[in-house]
Design a protein around this motif. Structure first.
Motif: not given
Length: 129
Positions: A42-62
């Protein structure tokens, strides 16, 4: 591809490579014992998925500062992932071996370089405006 226009976070090489990294982590953890499902898996999967998720989330920031902050959060998740991978291959933990983890750690280094380059680029852009 370097000359292609970036229309979406999916066009970013750092996002693409971090998705490949997350996929490799999911494949690795499929080999872990079932009793690790709520532990290291769970820890490995969560931290691994968090990387692209944060990159995509930040892309739309003003604001550029927000964008950089989310990229730094992705960097933190990357370091967390590296730590979990290293721990999982330690001799007394032995969920996997060093030979199996090394290519994934190399992917981590590559994603880290891409993240640092993108952050520097955004910071330099801001200092010129």
């Amino acid at each position: 591809m370097a000359n292609c226009e970036v229309r979406s976070y999916r066009d970013l090489i750092v996002w693409q490579e971090s998705m490949n990294l997350a996929e490799a982590c999911y494949q690795l953890t499929m080999t872990f014992p079932k009793e690790e499902l709520y532990g290291m898996t769970s820890q490995i999967r969560r931290s691994a998925a968090s990387i692209p998720a944060n990159i995509s989330e930040c892309y739309g920031r003003e604001y550029r500062a927000e964008y950089i902050q989310f990229l730094r959060i992705a960097q933190g998740s990357l370091k967390e992932l590296e730590t979990h991978l290293l721990l999982s291959s330690r001799p007394k933990v032995k969920l996997t071996d060093t030979q199996t983890v090394t290519p994934i750690l190399n992917q981590c280094e590559s994603v880290g370089r891409l993240l640092r380059a993108l952050i520097r680029s955004l910071q330099n852009k801001g200092s010129r405006e």
